[in-house]
Motif scaffolding. Structure first.
Motif: not given
Length: 219
Positions: A8-32
Motif C-alpha cells: 500500500a505504501k507504494g501508492r504514496g501513503l505511509d502506515a500512519r496515513q493509511i490508518a488515518i484514511v481508514h479511521r476517518v472513512a469508517g467514521i463518515v460512512l457510518d449512519y449519520p
C-alpha cells in the motif's frame, strides 16, 4: 513492515496515513448522527496529514456532512446504501449475495477479528465496511488490509456505484481504495464481472446473519 502495508505504501501513503484514511472513512460512512457532525473539526485536522487524492476525497465528504441538515443526511444515507444492491456496505454480499456461502464468509471475518483479540457484539455484522476500517485503523493493520484485499472486487464495485450515482460518500471509497495497490490483470476482470452481474440472488441459509437495516447495523 507487513507485506500488505509495504504494498500500500507504494501508492504514496505511509502506515500512519493509511490508518488515518481508514479511521476517518469508517467514521463518515457510518449512519449519520449528531456525534458525527460534532467530530467534523477533528476529522478535518486528521485528514490534513494525508496526501491527495485521499485528502481531497475525504474533505469532500466532510464538506457534504457539514453543510447538509442532519434530517436530510439520514434520508440520503438510507436511500444511498440500503436501497441499491451495488451500494451495500456489507462486503461479503458482493461475492455471495444472500446465499449459504455468505455465512461461511462472515465467520471467516469473525475468526480473523478474534485471532487479533477483537470480539464483536451481536449487533455488529463483521463484514460491515465501517467495522473493518475501524479494525484496520485501530487493531491490526495487516489483517485489516488483507481482508480489504480479499474483498477488493466488492469494494471497487461499491466505489464505482457511488461515483455513478453522484453520491457525496464516493470520496470515502476513493480514499480507501487509494490505500490499496493498483488493480492489475485478474483483479480488473473480477471487478468488471461483478459490476456487470451483481451479487448472487439465492436467499437462503444466512441465519443467524440476516441483513439488518443499515441504520441498525452499527450502535
Amino acid at each position: 513492515m507487513p507485506r500488505t502495508a509495504r504494498r500500500a505504501k507504494g501508492r504514496g501513503l505511509d502506515a500512519r496515513q493509511i490508518a488515518i484514511v481508514h479511521r476517518v472513512a469508517g467514521i463518515v460512512l457510518d449512519y449519520p448522527g449528531e456525534d458525527l457532525i460534532a467530530r467534523i473539526p477533528d476529522l478535518r485536522i486528521a485528514v490534513a496529514a494525508v496526501p491527495d487524492p485521499a485528502r481531497s476525497a475525504l474533505e469532500g465528504v466532510l464538506d457534504h456532512l457539514e453543510r447538509t441538515a442532519l434530517t436530510q443526511l439520514t434520508v440520503d444515507y438510507v436511500e444511498g446504501f440500503d436501497m441499491r444492491r451495488r451500494a451495500c456496505l456489507y462486503l461479503t454480499y458482493y461475492g455471495h449475495g444472500d446465499t449459504r456461502q455468505r455465512g461461511v464468509a462472515l465467520l471467516s471475518f469473525k475468526q480473523a477479528y478474534r485471532a487479533a483479540g477483537l470480539e464483536l457484539t451481536d449487533e455488529e455484522l463483521p463484514d460491515h465496511l465501517c467495522v473493518l476500517l475501524e479494525f484496520s485503523a485501530t487493531q491490526d493493520a495487516e489483517v485489516g488490509t488483507r481482508l480489504l484485499l480479499e474483498h477488493r472486487a466488492g469494494l471497487e464495485v461499491l466505489r464505482l456505484a457511488l461515483l455513478d450515482a453522484g453520491s457525496p460518500y464516493a470520496g470515502a471509497l476513493v480514499a480507501v481504495c487509494a490505500t490499496l495497490p493498483a488493480l492489475v490483470g485478474d483483479e480488473r476482470e473480477a471487478v468488471a464481472r461483478l459490476a456487470a452481474q451483481g451479487p448472487p440472488d439465492e436467499s437462503v441459509g444466512l441465519e443467524p446473519y440476516a441483513l439488518p437495516d443499515v441504520k441498525g447495523a452499527r450502535p
